[in-house]
Design a protein around this motif. Structure first.
Motif, PDB file in Angstrom:
ATOM      1  N   VAL A 248      -5.873  23.248  -3.953  1.00  0.00           N
ATOM      2  CA  VAL A 248      -5.076  23.401  -5.171  1.00  0.00           C
ATOM      3  C   VAL A 248      -4.300  22.114  -5.403  1.00  0.00           C
ATOM      4  CG1 VAL A 248      -4.883  25.902  -4.963  1.00  0.00           C
ATOM      5  CG2 VAL A 248      -3.158  24.444  -3.889  1.00  0.00           C
ATOM      6  N   GLY A 249      -4.055  21.804  -6.660  1.00  0.00           N
ATOM      7  CA  GLY A 249      -3.283  20.618  -6.988  1.00  0.00           C
ATOM      8  C   GLY A 249      -1.793  20.866  -6.804  1.00  0.00           C
ATOM      9  N   ARG A 250      -1.083  19.813  -6.426  1.00  0.00           N
ATOM     10  CA  ARG A 250       0.377  19.894  -6.365  1.00  0.00           C
ATOM     11  C   ARG A 250       0.940  19.979  -7.782  1.00  0.00           C
ATOM     12  NH1 ARG A 250       2.725  14.961  -4.263  1.00  0.00           N
ATOM     13  NH2 ARG A 250       4.670  16.135  -4.162  1.00  0.00           N
ATOM     14  N   ASP A 251       2.202  20.305  -7.872  1.00  0.00           N
ATOM     15  CA  ASP A 251       2.875  20.365  -9.170  1.00  0.00           C
ATOM     16  C   ASP A 251       2.774  18.990  -9.841  1.00  0.00           C
ATOM     17  OD1 ASP A 251       4.873  20.215 -11.217  1.00  0.00           O
ATOM     18  OD2 ASP A 251       5.904  21.913 -10.304  1.00  0.00           O
TER      19      ASP A 251
ATOM     20  N   SER B 129     -11.886  16.890  -7.002  1.00  0.00           N
ATOM     21  CA  SER B 129     -10.724  17.727  -7.322  1.00  0.00           C
ATOM     22  C   SER B 129      -9.469  16.874  -7.472  1.00  0.00           C
ATOM     23  CB  SER B 129     -10.523  18.803  -6.252  1.00  0.00           C
ATOM     24  OG  SER B 129     -10.473  18.237  -4.956  1.00  0.00           O
ATOM     25  N   GLY B 130      -9.351  15.835  -6.658  1.00  0.00           N
ATOM     26  CA  GLY B 130      -8.221  14.916  -6.803  1.00  0.00           C
ATOM     27  C   GLY B 130      -8.261  14.181  -8.123  1.00  0.00           C
ATOM     28  N   VAL B 131      -9.456  13.793  -8.550  1.00  0.00           N
ATOM     29  CA  VAL B 131      -9.613  13.115  -9.837  1.00  0.00           C
ATOM     30  C   VAL B 131      -9.138  14.013 -10.976  1.00  0.00           C
ATOM     31  CG1 VAL B 131     -11.273  12.132 -11.478  1.00  0.00           C
ATOM     32  CG2 VAL B 131     -11.534  11.692  -9.032  1.00  0.00           C
ATOM     33  N   ARG B 132      -9.520  15.282 -10.914  1.00  0.00           N
ATOM     34  CA  ARG B 132      -9.144  16.202 -11.993  1.00  0.00           C
ATOM     35  C   ARG B 132      -7.629  16.394 -12.085  1.00  0.00           C
ATOM     36  NH1 ARG B 132     -14.123  18.494 -10.263  1.00  0.00           N
ATOM     37  NH2 ARG B 132     -13.120  19.823  -8.709  1.00  0.00           N
ATOM     38  N   VAL B 133      -6.949  16.275 -10.977  1.00  0.00           N
ATOM     39  CA  VAL B 133      -5.484  16.388 -10.986  1.00  0.00           C
ATOM     40  C   VAL B 133      -4.848  15.099 -11.502  1.00  0.00           C
ATOM     41  CG1 VAL B 133      -3.436  16.640  -9.525  1.00  0.00           C
ATOM     42  CG2 VAL B 133      -5.434  18.085  -9.122  1.00  0.00           C
ATOM     43  N   VAL B 134      -5.374  13.952 -11.089  1.00  0.00           N
ATOM     44  CA  VAL B 134      -4.756  12.666 -11.398  1.00  0.00           C
ATOM     45  C   VAL B 134      -5.068  12.183 -12.816  1.00  0.00           C
ATOM     46  CG1 VAL B 134      -4.795  10.202 -10.783  1.00  0.00           C
ATOM     47  CG2 VAL B 134      -4.644  11.931  -8.990  1.00  0.00           C
TER      48      VAL B 134
ATOM     49  N   VAL C  29       0.861  -1.184   0.000  1.00  0.00           N
ATOM     50  CA  VAL C  29       0.000   0.000   0.000  1.00  0.00           C
ATOM     51  C   VAL C  29       0.895   1.231   0.000  1.00  0.00           C
ATOM     52  CG1 VAL C  29      -1.765   1.315   1.230  1.00  0.00           C
ATOM     53  CG2 VAL C  29      -1.846  -1.190   1.255  1.00  0.00           C
ATOM     54  N   GLU C  30       0.641   2.129  -0.928  1.00  0.00           N
ATOM     55  CA  GLU C  30       1.395   3.376  -1.033  1.00  0.00           C
ATOM     56  C   GLU C  30       0.434   4.559  -1.020  1.00  0.00           C
ATOM     57  OE1 GLU C  30       4.672   4.001  -1.304  1.00  0.00           O
ATOM     58  OE2 GLU C  30       5.409   1.930  -1.374  1.00  0.00           O
ATOM     59  N   SER C  31       0.935   5.723  -0.640  1.00  0.00           N
ATOM     60  CA  SER C  31       0.145   6.956  -0.675  1.00  0.00           C
ATOM     61  C   SER C  31       0.873   8.000  -1.524  1.00  0.00           C
ATOM     62  CB  SER C  31      -0.080   7.515   0.731  1.00  0.00           C
ATOM     63  OG  SER C  31      -0.902   6.645   1.499  1.00  0.00           O
ATOM     64  N   VAL C  32       0.106   8.696  -2.347  1.00  0.00           N
ATOM     65  CA  VAL C  32       0.649   9.770  -3.172  1.00  0.00           C
ATOM     66  C   VAL C  32      -0.246  10.994  -2.979  1.00  0.00           C
ATOM     67  CG1 VAL C  32       1.152  10.566  -5.510  1.00  0.00           C
ATOM     68  CG2 VAL C  32       1.616   8.183  -4.877  1.00  0.00           C
ATOM     69  N   ALA C  33       0.316  12.049  -2.439  1.00  0.00           N
ATOM     70  CA  ALA C  33      -0.458  13.279  -2.222  1.00  0.00           C
ATOM     71  C   ALA C  33      -0.634  14.012  -3.549  1.00  0.00           C
ATOM     72  CB  ALA C  33       0.248  14.174  -1.213  1.00  0.00           C
ATOM     73  N   VAL C  34      -1.870  14.427  -3.838  1.00  0.00           N
ATOM     74  CA  VAL C  34      -2.135  15.141  -5.091  1.00  0.00           C
ATOM     75  C   VAL C  34      -2.683  16.548  -4.854  1.00  0.00           C
ATOM     76  CG1 VAL C  34      -2.501  13.039  -6.409  1.00  0.00           C
ATOM     77  CG2 VAL C  34      -4.442  14.112  -5.278  1.00  0.00           C
ATOM     78  N   LEU C  35      -3.197  16.791  -3.665  1.00  0.00           N
ATOM     79  CA  LEU C  35      -3.794  18.088  -3.359  1.00  0.00           C
ATOM     80  C   LEU C  35      -3.116  18.719  -2.162  1.00  0.00           C
ATOM     81  CD1 LEU C  35      -7.576  17.136  -3.646  1.00  0.00           C
ATOM     82  CD2 LEU C  35      -6.174  18.261  -5.391  1.00  0.00           C
ATOM     83  N   GLN C  36      -3.223  20.020  -2.080  1.00  0.00           N
ATOM     84  CA  GLN C  36      -2.807  20.727  -0.872  1.00  0.00           C
ATOM     85  C   GLN C  36      -3.857  21.789  -0.554  1.00  0.00           C
ATOM     86  OE1 GLN C  36       1.099  22.072  -1.827  1.00  0.00           O
ATOM     87  NE2 GLN C  36       0.462  23.391  -3.495  1.00  0.00           N
TER      88      GLN C  36
END
Length: 318
Positions: A195-198, A239-244, A42-49
């Motif tokens: 906001v989305g991360r870089d 919002s996470g979906v739109r970034v990923v 199991v891994e975690s990847v941050a996409v939003l801040q």
């Protein structure tokens, strides 16, 4: 990164893993350990801040209005991020003047309506509040009847519409404001912006997570290193979906990932890691469908780790 997955043993079940598109460093991580009971990694990847917008002055004005004007009857939170933003500003606000703590305790004793168990738990742990309602509903649409029933009872007893404070993010949906328009006086307080991360940073983190998953699976089963890897990508917000979504599309076009379409895995050799999509709630799933048009997506039975576990396990068996 090149993903070279072959099927040296077609009878062997695939390795499975989960990537959570969330920041596991923010608060208690309640997902990783339960999911490890079912999966190899199991891994975690941050996409939003999130950036807080609440100030001590805003809180002072709300509490003053509660004391000097018609009192508020309840609070609404649809995300734990709003609870956390409020908790941070309350800590600063009460530190300014010790008498503010007593005023705040009277205000926060109101009924609190929340979406999801994580938001309810945040209210209990951060706000030290225990009159939490609606958390099992799992979405704003399902919670709306809970609030409207409260409003109807309030109006029968007080002869007026209740005043409610809705602490929300900048990307909140219209479900509650529209549904409560004729039932309550709703004060909306935008507590944070999302906001989305870089995208470059997200891509690098995801590639590293994929590499760790491959290494873990290989270490667990060197006898069948050609076994497929099926990775469930769990998304937690529209919002996470739109970034990923653009990132996943790029990795597919580069043959790093291959979308899982449900059912049995392909019987032919493949050159990429299979990934499945899972959504924490209905609005997130709707956004996944809109952005990626997947042939297969899993919806959590409940908006928590138990709901995700059950839905993924059922999808794999099916």
């Amino acid at each position: 990164m090149e993903a070279e997955v072959t099927r040296s043993n077609l009878s062997a079940p695939p390795h499975t893993a989960v990537i959570l598109f969330r920041d596991s460093s923010r608060g208690k991580d309640t997902y990783t350990q339960p999911l490890l009971e079912d999966h190899d990694a199991v891994e975690s990847v941050a996409v939003l801040q999130h950036q807080d917008l609440l100030t001590a002055q805003i809180i002072d004005d709300i509490v003053e209005a509660h004391v000097s004007d018609t009192p508020f009857a309840g609070l609404i939170f649809t995300s734990q991020n709003a609870v956390k933003a409020l908790g941070r500003v309350i800590e600063k606000w009460t530190a300014i003047d010790s008498t503010k703590k007593e005023r705040w305790d009277g205000f926060v004793s109101l009924p609190i309506f929340v979406v999801g168990g994580a938001t309810g738990n945040a209210c209990r742990s951060i706000l030290q509040h225990f009159d939490v309602r609606g958390e099992v509903t799992g979405g704003a649409s399902a919670m709306l009847p809970v609030i409207t029933e409260f409003c109807a009872q309030y109006q029968r007893h007080h002869g007026a519409k209740p005043r409610l404070v809705f602490f929300c993010g900048d990307q909140r949906r219209d479900t509650l404001p529209d549904g409560l328009r004729n039932m309550a006086e709703l004060l909306e307080i935008v507590s944070y912006i999302t906001v989305g991360r870089d995208p470059v940073d997200i891509r690098n983190d995801l590639i590293q997570a994929l590499s760790r998953i491959r290494a873990t699976c290989l270490a667990k089963d060197r006898a069948h290193e050609g076994r497929d890897i099926l990775i469930w990508m769990v998304l937690f917000s529209p919002s996470g979906v739109r970034v990923v979504a653009p990132l996943l599309a790029d990795l597919e076009s580069e043959h790093v990932l291959c979308a899982y379409a449900g059912g049995n895995l392909p019987a032919t050799d493949i050159s990429s890691v299979l990934y499945g999509l899972a959504a924490i709630g209905a609005t997130t799933m709707d956004e996944i469908v809109a952005q990626l048009q997947p042939r297969f997506v899993v919806l959590a039975k409940e908006p928590n780790v138990h709901g995700i576990r059950k839905s993924i396990c059922e999808a794999q068996v099916g």
